[in-house]
Write a protein that holds these residues in place. Structure first.
Motif, PDB file in Angstrom:
ATOM      1  N   GLN A   1      63.800  61.077  76.300  1.00  0.00           N
ATOM      2  CA  GLN A   1      64.813  60.030  76.386  1.00  0.00           C
ATOM      3  C   GLN A   1      66.148  60.599  76.871  1.00  0.00           C
ATOM      4  N   ASN A   2      66.566  61.711  76.269  1.00  0.00           N
ATOM      5  CA  ASN A   2      67.796  62.411  76.678  1.00  0.00           C
ATOM      6  C   ASN A   2      67.424  63.855  76.977  1.00  0.00           C
ATOM      7  N   PRO A   3      66.848  64.097  78.154  1.00  0.00           N
ATOM      8  CA  PRO A   3      66.261  65.413  78.442  1.00  0.00           C
ATOM      9  C   PRO A   3      67.294  66.522  78.541  1.00  0.00           C
ATOM     10  N   ASN A   4      66.890  67.697  78.062  1.00  0.00           N
ATOM     11  CA  ASN A   4      67.716  68.897  78.196  1.00  0.00           C
ATOM     12  C   ASN A   4      66.901  70.057  78.752  1.00  0.00           C
ATOM     13  N   ASP A   5      65.732  69.729  79.306  1.00  0.00           N
ATOM     14  CA  ASP A   5      64.852  70.730  79.895  1.00  0.00           C
ATOM     15  C   ASP A   5      64.209  70.129  81.146  1.00  0.00           C
ATOM     16  N   MET A   6      64.142  70.917  82.218  1.00  0.00           N
ATOM     17  CA  MET A   6      63.626  70.399  83.488  1.00  0.00           C
ATOM     18  C   MET A   6      62.166  69.964  83.419  1.00  0.00           C
ATOM     19  N   SER A   7      61.433  70.418  82.432  1.00  0.00           N
ATOM     20  CA  SER A   7      60.019  70.066  82.323  1.00  0.00           C
ATOM     21  C   SER A   7      59.807  68.589  81.984  1.00  0.00           C
TER      22      SER A   7
ATOM     23  N   CYS B   1      59.178  68.551  99.688  1.00  0.00           N
ATOM     24  CA  CYS B   1      59.564  68.619  98.280  1.00  0.00           C
ATOM     25  C   CYS B   1      59.221  67.296  97.610  1.00  0.00           C
ATOM     26  N   THR B   2      59.149  67.322  96.301  1.00  0.00           N
ATOM     27  CA  THR B   2      58.793  66.137  95.528  1.00  0.00           C
ATOM     28  C   THR B   2      60.033  65.562  94.853  1.00  0.00           C
ATOM     29  N   PHE B   3      59.941  64.284  94.458  1.00  0.00           N
ATOM     30  CA  PHE B   3      61.036  63.670  93.715  1.00  0.00           C
ATOM     31  C   PHE B   3      61.195  64.315  92.339  1.00  0.00           C
ATOM     32  N   SER B   4      60.115  64.927  91.821  1.00  0.00           N
ATOM     33  CA  SER B   4      60.213  65.628  90.531  1.00  0.00           C
ATOM     34  C   SER B   4      61.166  66.803  90.623  1.00  0.00           C
ATOM     35  N   GLU B   5      61.059  67.567  91.713  1.00  0.00           N
ATOM     36  CA  GLU B   5      61.931  68.726  91.887  1.00  0.00           C
ATOM     37  C   GLU B   5      63.383  68.291  92.055  1.00  0.00           C
ATOM     38  N   ILE B   6      63.593  67.192  92.781  1.00  0.00           N
ATOM     39  CA  ILE B   6      64.949  66.681  92.961  1.00  0.00           C
ATOM     40  C   ILE B   6      65.539  66.256  91.618  1.00  0.00           C
ATOM     41  N   ALA B   7      64.752  65.530  90.817  1.00  0.00           N
ATOM     42  CA  ALA B   7      65.222  65.074  89.499  1.00  0.00           C
ATOM     43  C   ALA B   7      65.497  66.262  88.576  1.00  0.00           C
ATOM     44  N   ALA B   8      64.612  67.263  88.616  1.00  0.00           N
ATOM     45  CA  ALA B   8      64.777  68.438  87.749  1.00  0.00           C
ATOM     46  C   ALA B   8      66.065  69.194  88.085  1.00  0.00           C
ATOM     47  N   LEU B   9      66.348  69.363  89.379  1.00  0.00           N
ATOM     48  CA  LEU B   9      67.548  70.085  89.784  1.00  0.00           C
ATOM     49  C   LEU B   9      68.811  69.265  89.546  1.00  0.00           C
ATOM     50  N   ARG B  10      68.705  67.950  89.637  1.00  0.00           N
ATOM     51  CA  ARG B  10      69.860  67.114  89.280  1.00  0.00           C
ATOM     52  C   ARG B  10      70.206  67.299  87.803  1.00  0.00           C
TER      53      ARG B  10
END
Length: 608
Positions: free
Chosen positions: A488-494, A564-573
């Protein structure tokens, strides 16, 4: 995310340059002309200009490039297409058809981004070389959002990593040089992989020949990462669980556009929607985990309803005028967007929460990356083959199991290979061969070291070390979190994979930025495919505005070579938000596991 703020690169400048180049190309054939465009380029050109601009510069009628002859009376015709053999043969066929009909037409073939010898050769073989004028349209990076640009070359992965074709390297190099000419010379450079090495070496050579890069010091980027797709093939194979990632997995996002069918719109018509930060609703939910989306949409719907109710209670004409002019238009736009995203969210949630096969598939993915239950995972894949479920999804699991296991034992490899061919047809023999050549679906090989020289043994040991790298890197960098991750409030890129796996490409960037060059980092990167490159260039402070020097080190451009995937973009954001960095993304294309598998098929050419 609508604006990055003063001092940051404005990717819309790339759009302006592309539009000017397109206009110049259209004007190279003065007067009225028919325009024939390769279907894959339609959405790209729409992002740059639109049909009206094409008509304003001489386009009489616009056609898609197909096998069928063009039925038009205009005396001039311009083709816009990629420099492929298939396109040249289609164009030659249309020219020959016109000749048989005694039509007198002038032809101009505009090749994007550059002319290749094969094009002239095919035209000569077909006997129409003398009828054609060739032009080039050097389209570079296309802005998909305020922080994303793409070459929109989905064929690059197959072309480079499978066939070893380096034809598109020049386009990547030119795009990188143009970025630095527009915005600045980037001081801190990092690269990982053989393609990254080629690009950096060629870029250096061209910059030296041109006397260096002169950029605008107000728009500085502090770090550049060039990341080969082959260093992390696990990430695109995993099912994405952010909203934007699942929209791409479920409906497909092409050049920023997504077409939603009647099951989403609630009508008998489909709707094509541009998904970027201009859509306020989408911008709020794009990076959220899917379990955290519907609650927001519900709250937003109530807010919009309250806004409409406000209009009903207005009694004075002045207030009504102000409401209509300032609020009603925005409410209508939000309502339209909400309707689509609620429908899309409903379809995705129904799929992810109520379909047993999806849940079992996701659990198996997570078990594979964790390295647990190998035999159970293998049996699940065999069961999918028996039931002949989606061939693409089954292939993704087969490749994921192979990558996470550093190749399958010979018996298991042959079992899955023969089982897949029996279930889906022997026409997939070439598909499996392509996957093997790219290292996606491989067999563990035994070698008799007694027959090898010492140098060969050393090479074999180095190769074996890289092949067993995935588990070692997972352990070293904690790619598979041991503790539960907040969704819900992520603090890890996974969180982009429901806490099961942190994208290796993103972890590499994080470790490089946070720790700098260190022995620990070197120990890990030497396990990755290709060479690791890292260097710093001196920057002149001349011309910088007061305070602008503080911006660069926090602005990071990540260029993915091979997609690249949208997952990688979201993780780096998320990483940027936590560590105070601003990430910008460049890529050869946006991809997912389905488009990767489709590009490996015999007739696969990537996403259209």
């Amino acid at each position: 995310m609508a604006s990055l703020g003063e001092g940051f690169p404005d990717f819309n400048e790339l759009k302006v340059l592309a539009k000017d180049e397109l206009i110049r190309t259209l004007e190279s054939m003065p007067g009225s002309k028919d325009l024939v465009i390769e279907p894959k380029l339609m959405k790209i050109l729409d992002r740059i200009a639109g049909a009206q601009l094409l008509r304003n510069h001489g386009a009489s009628k616009i056609f898609k490039l197909e096998l069928a002859p063009i039925r038009a009376e205009c005396e001039q015709r311009m083709y816009l297409c990629r420099p492929t053999a298939e396109n040249m043969k289609q164009i030659a066929g249309q020219i020959l058809s016109d000749k048989q009909s005694d039509k007198k037409i002038s032809y101009c073939v505009v090749l994007i981004p550059k002319k290749m010898h094969i094009c002239e050769l095919i035209m000569e073989q077909e006997g129409v070389y003398g009828d054609v004028i060739f032009e080039e349209l050097k389209l570079g990076l296309i802005p998909l959002d305020t922080d994303i640009v793409s070459l929109e070359l989905p064929e690059f992965f197959k072309s480079f990593y499978l066939h070893g074709d380096q034809s598109w390297i020049g386009a990547i190099v030119n795009s990188l040089i143009n970025l630095q000419v527009l915005f600045c010379k980037i001081p801190n450079i990092y690269g990982q992989g053989r393609c990254a090495k080629m690009v950096l070496e060629m870029t250096k050579t061209i910059e030296n020949l041109q006397g260096g890069v002169l950029g605008t010091p107000d728009h500085q980027i502090g770090h550049l990462f060039l990341i080969d797709r082959e260093i992390d093939l696990v990430t695109p194979l995993c099912t994405q669980t952010t909203y934007e990632g699942l929209v791409d997995e479920t409906f497909g996002i092409n050049c920023g556009y997504c077409e939603f069918g009647p099951e989403v719109t609630g009508t008998d018509k489909s709707v094509k929607l541009l998904l970027n930060c201009e859509d306020e609703v989408f911008d709020e939910i794009r990076n959220r985990h899917i379990t955290n989306v519907f609650t927001f949409l519900k709250s937003k719907a109530q807010s919009v309803q309250t806004g409409y109710s406000k209009g009903k209670n207005i009694t004075q004409i002045g207030q009504m005028k102000d409401f209509v002019q300032n609020e009603l238009k925005d409410l209508k736009q939000q309502f339209k967007s909400l309707t689509i995203h609620i429908g899309a969210c409903e379809k995705i949630l129904n799929q992810t929460t109520t379909e047993p096969d999806f849940r079992d598939h996701l659990q198996t993915e997570h078990a594979i990356v964790e390295g647990s239950g190998y035999r159970d995972n293998f049996n699940f894949i065999e069961e999918k083959l028996d039931r002949q479920t989606s061939a693409t999804k089954t292939l993704r699991l087969m490749c994921l199991l192979s990558l996470a296991s550093n190749g399958l034992p010979s018996k298991d490899f042959k079992t899955l290979q023969s089982h897949f061919l029996q279930s889906y047809g022997y026409e997939h023999l070439l598909t499996l061969s392509n996957l093997k050549r790219c290292g996606l679906f491989t067999e563990q090989q035994g070698t008799d070291v007694t027959k090898l020289s010492m140098s060969d043994v050393q090479k074999l040991a180095d190769k074996a070390l890289k092949k067993t790298a995935f588990r070692a890197i997972c352990k070293k960098w904690n790619l598979v979190p041991k503790d539960s991750v907040q969704l819900q409030n992520p603090n890890d890129m996974s969180y982009v994979f429901s806490g099961a796996y942190t994208p290796l490409s993103c972890k590499l960037i994080e470790q490089t930025l946070m720790k700098g060059p260190s022995n620990t980092l070197e120990e890990v990167v030497k396990l990755l495919p290709g060479e690791n490159i890292s260097f710093t260039r001196s920057m002149s402070a001349k011309g910088q505005r007061s305070g602008s020097a503080k911006i660069p080190n926090k602005v990071v451009l990540v260029y993915f070579l091979g997609g690249c995937t949208f997952s990688e973009i979201a993780a780096l954001r998320l990483l940027g938000a936590m560590k105070g960095y601003k990430f910008l993304f460049a890529t050869t294309s946006i991809m997912n596991g389905t488009s990767l598998m489709e590009s490996m098929t015999d007739n696969g050419k990537g996403r259209a």
